[in-house]
Design a protein around this motif. Structure first.
Motif, mmCIF file in Angstrom:
data_model
loop_
_atom_site.group_PDB
_atom_site.id
_atom_site.type_symbol
_atom_site.label_atom_id
_atom_site.label_comp_id
_atom_site.label_asym_id
_atom_site.label_seq_id
_atom_site.Cartn_x
_atom_site.Cartn_y
_atom_site.Cartn_z
ATOM 1 N N LYS A 3 -30.481 16.450 -112.831
ATOM 2 C CA LYS A 3 -29.473 16.319 -113.892
ATOM 3 C C LYS A 3 -28.285 17.236 -113.651
ATOM 4 O O LYS A 3 -27.145 16.890 -113.974
ATOM 5 C CB LYS A 3 -30.089 16.643 -115.257
ATOM 6 C CG LYS A 3 -30.970 15.571 -115.820
ATOM 7 C CD LYS A 3 -31.522 16.028 -117.174
ATOM 8 C CE LYS A 3 -32.366 14.972 -117.828
ATOM 9 N NZ LYS A 3 -32.903 15.427 -119.123
ATOM 10 N N TYR A 59 -40.558 10.667 -119.448
ATOM 11 C CA TYR A 59 -39.165 10.308 -119.198
ATOM 12 C C TYR A 59 -38.383 10.177 -120.504
ATOM 13 O O TYR A 59 -37.207 10.534 -120.555
ATOM 14 C CB TYR A 59 -39.067 9.043 -118.341
ATOM 15 C CG TYR A 59 -39.449 9.315 -116.911
ATOM 16 C CD1 TYR A 59 -38.723 10.216 -116.137
ATOM 17 C CD2 TYR A 59 -40.558 8.712 -116.327
ATOM 18 C CE1 TYR A 59 -39.077 10.502 -114.834
ATOM 19 C CE2 TYR A 59 -40.915 8.995 -115.017
ATOM 20 C CZ TYR A 59 -40.173 9.880 -114.282
ATOM 21 O OH TYR A 59 -40.522 10.176 -112.987
ATOM 22 N N LYS A 60 -39.018 9.717 -121.552
ATOM 23 C CA LYS A 60 -38.344 9.649 -122.859
ATOM 24 C C LYS A 60 -37.989 11.066 -123.321
ATOM 25 O O LYS A 60 -36.870 11.307 -123.782
ATOM 26 C CB LYS A 60 -39.234 8.939 -123.886
ATOM 27 C CG LYS A 60 -38.544 8.768 -125.225
ATOM 28 C CD LYS A 60 -39.389 7.987 -126.203
ATOM 29 C CE LYS A 60 -38.643 7.810 -127.511
ATOM 30 N NZ LYS A 60 -39.403 6.992 -128.458
ATOM 31 N N GLU A 87 -37.366 13.525 -121.509
ATOM 32 C CA GLU A 87 -36.307 14.012 -120.624
ATOM 33 C C GLU A 87 -34.962 13.326 -120.876
ATOM 34 O O GLU A 87 -33.994 13.587 -120.177
ATOM 35 C CB GLU A 87 -36.717 13.842 -119.159
ATOM 36 C CG GLU A 87 -37.850 14.753 -118.739
ATOM 37 C CD GLU A 87 -37.508 16.231 -118.846
ATOM 38 O OE1 GLU A 87 -36.355 16.620 -118.556
ATOM 39 O OE2 GLU A 87 -38.394 17.019 -119.245
ATOM 40 N N GLY A 88 -34.907 12.440 -121.882
ATOM 41 C CA GLY A 88 -33.645 11.813 -122.249
ATOM 42 C C GLY A 88 -33.321 10.525 -121.525
ATOM 43 O O GLY A 88 -32.194 10.032 -121.592
ATOM 44 N N PHE A 89 -34.307 9.948 -120.841
ATOM 45 C CA PHE A 89 -34.071 8.681 -120.149
ATOM 46 C C PHE A 89 -34.057 7.526 -121.138
ATOM 47 O O PHE A 89 -34.710 7.570 -122.184
ATOM 48 C CB PHE A 89 -35.151 8.447 -119.080
ATOM 49 C CG PHE A 89 -34.913 9.220 -117.819
ATOM 50 C CD1 PHE A 89 -34.420 8.604 -116.681
ATOM 51 C CD2 PHE A 89 -35.160 10.591 -117.776
ATOM 52 C CE1 PHE A 89 -34.196 9.328 -115.518
ATOM 53 C CE2 PHE A 89 -34.940 11.327 -116.620
ATOM 54 C CZ PHE A 89 -34.454 10.695 -115.486
ATOM 55 N N GLU A 90 -33.301 6.505 -120.792
ATOM 56 C CA GLU A 90 -33.223 5.274 -121.575
ATOM 57 C C GLU A 90 -33.763 4.124 -120.736
ATOM 58 O O GLU A 90 -33.758 4.185 -119.508
ATOM 59 C CB GLU A 90 -31.774 4.987 -121.960
ATOM 60 C CG GLU A 90 -31.151 6.065 -122.822
ATOM 61 C CD GLU A 90 -29.695 5.762 -123.108
ATOM 62 O OE1 GLU A 90 -29.401 4.665 -123.627
ATOM 63 O OE2 GLU A 90 -28.851 6.619 -122.786
ATOM 64 N N TYR A 101 -33.092 5.098 -116.944
ATOM 65 C CA TYR A 101 -31.953 5.851 -116.435
ATOM 66 C C TYR A 101 -31.562 6.965 -117.396
ATOM 67 O O TYR A 101 -31.804 6.887 -118.596
ATOM 68 C CB TYR A 101 -30.751 4.937 -116.155
ATOM 69 C CG TYR A 101 -30.125 4.343 -117.390
ATOM 70 C CD1 TYR A 101 -28.974 4.905 -117.940
ATOM 71 C CD2 TYR A 101 -30.673 3.227 -118.017
ATOM 72 C CE1 TYR A 101 -28.394 4.365 -119.077
ATOM 73 C CE2 TYR A 101 -30.095 2.684 -119.146
ATOM 74 C CZ TYR A 101 -28.963 3.263 -119.678
ATOM 75 O OH TYR A 101 -28.390 2.736 -120.815
ATOM 76 N N TRP A 102 -30.987 7.992 -116.818
ATOM 77 C CA TRP A 102 -30.375 9.081 -117.578
ATOM 78 C C TRP A 102 -28.926 9.102 -117.135
ATOM 79 O O TRP A 102 -28.634 9.003 -115.935
ATOM 80 C CB TRP A 102 -31.053 10.409 -117.240
ATOM 81 C CG TRP A 102 -30.379 11.569 -117.878
ATOM 82 C CD1 TRP A 102 -30.599 12.048 -119.141
ATOM 83 C CD2 TRP A 102 -29.370 12.404 -117.307
ATOM 84 N NE1 TRP A 102 -29.781 13.124 -119.384
ATOM 85 C CE2 TRP A 102 -29.016 13.366 -118.268
ATOM 86 C CE3 TRP A 102 -28.730 12.431 -116.071
ATOM 87 C CZ2 TRP A 102 -28.050 14.337 -118.042
ATOM 88 C CZ3 TRP A 102 -27.757 13.397 -115.840
ATOM 89 C CH2 TRP A 102 -27.435 14.331 -116.811
ATOM 90 N N SER A 103 -28.014 9.214 -118.099
ATOM 91 C CA SER A 103 -26.607 9.112 -117.765
ATOM 92 C C SER A 103 -25.786 10.157 -118.511
ATOM 93 O O SER A 103 -25.700 10.111 -119.727
ATOM 94 C CB SER A 103 -26.127 7.701 -118.129
ATOM 95 O OG SER A 103 -24.765 7.573 -117.900
ATOM 96 N N PRO A 126 -25.540 9.782 -112.898
ATOM 97 C CA PRO A 126 -26.673 9.008 -113.416
ATOM 98 C C PRO A 126 -27.902 9.111 -112.507
ATOM 99 O O PRO A 126 -27.774 9.173 -111.292
ATOM 100 C CB PRO A 126 -26.155 7.565 -113.444
ATOM 101 C CG PRO A 126 -24.667 7.704 -113.513
ATOM 102 C CD PRO A 126 -24.345 8.948 -112.733
ATOM 103 N N HIS A 185 -22.804 8.365 -120.267
ATOM 104 C CA HIS A 185 -23.155 7.125 -120.979
ATOM 105 C C HIS A 185 -22.625 5.895 -120.239
ATOM 106 O O HIS A 185 -22.011 5.012 -120.829
ATOM 107 C CB HIS A 185 -22.660 7.170 -122.434
ATOM 108 C CG HIS A 185 -23.191 8.359 -123.168
ATOM 109 N ND1 HIS A 185 -24.515 8.469 -123.525
ATOM 110 C CD2 HIS A 185 -22.596 9.509 -123.564
ATOM 111 C CE1 HIS A 185 -24.711 9.622 -124.123
ATOM 112 N NE2 HIS A 185 -23.569 10.287 -124.157
#
Length: 190
Positions: free
Chosen positions: A77, A104-105, A107-110, A134-136, A82, A139
């Motif tokens: 990160k 992963y949730k 950790e902020g992943f979508e 993915y984490w972005s 991303p 956004h």
């Protein structure tokens, strides 16, 4: 234990690249394909100018709960681009799949709900549906994630596939689809 053996014991056969394939990526594509290895972890990832793709992340069972997975993700990160990865759908007979999704949730992943991904395993010949997480930091759109995934598939997953497996993987357009109609989110309810 050798890093490949750790990965091979943990990941399902249909998700594993051959040892020769991965060693060739580390040698031939060392500009983008990397290994971060320690006594309790193995992280294989792709880093381009615009995104990072986690190919494999293994943390040994005896290290779970120590924050090692979080530290490895945070290191990626900190590159401020991303991060994309593939996960298998939840299998309620395999508790690790749900634990992975919960991790992963946290950790902020979508979940990239608009991306469909079904790849035929050359090892088992079965079609395996996978989910893209993915984490972005900015956004970015799922379309950007989709294009990065296509690039990863072509540069990494199918790299010299005929040489290593005696046959070719399916073309990327048969495997990855951008479909805005999917509204099922695998991270909901976790």
């Amino acid at each position: 234990m050798h890093w490949y053996e750790k990965l091979n014991e943990y990941f399902p056969v249909q998700e594993m690249k051959s040892k020769e394939h991965m060693e060739a990526l580390l040698k031939d594509r060392n500009d983008i394909y990397h290994k971060d290895e320690g006594p309790k972890h193995v992280l294989m990832y792709v880093e381009t100018d615009t995104f990072t793709f986690i190919d494999y992340l293994f943390v040994s069972k005896d290290a779970r709960g120590e924050g090692l997975g979080h530290k490895l993700i945070q290191k990626l990160k900190d590159k401020n681009k991303p991060i994309i990865l593939e996960v298998e759908p939840v299998d309620y007979e395999d508790t690790d799949t749900e634990k992975r999704l919960r991790f992963y949730k946290r950790e902020g992943f979508e979940h990239a709900t608009s991306i469909g991904y079904k790849r035929r395993s050359l090892a088992t010949k079965e079609i395996n549906p996978m989910e893209i997480l993915y984490w972005s930091p900015g956004h970015e759109s799922e379309e950007l994630i989709f294009n990065a995934m296509k690039k990863t598939y072509e540069m990494i997953h199918t790299y010299k596939d005929n040489k290593f497996y005696g046959e070719k993987y399916e073309p990327v357009d048969n495997v990855l689809k951008l479909d805005d109609k999917n509204d099922r989110n695998v991270l909901d309810g976790l």
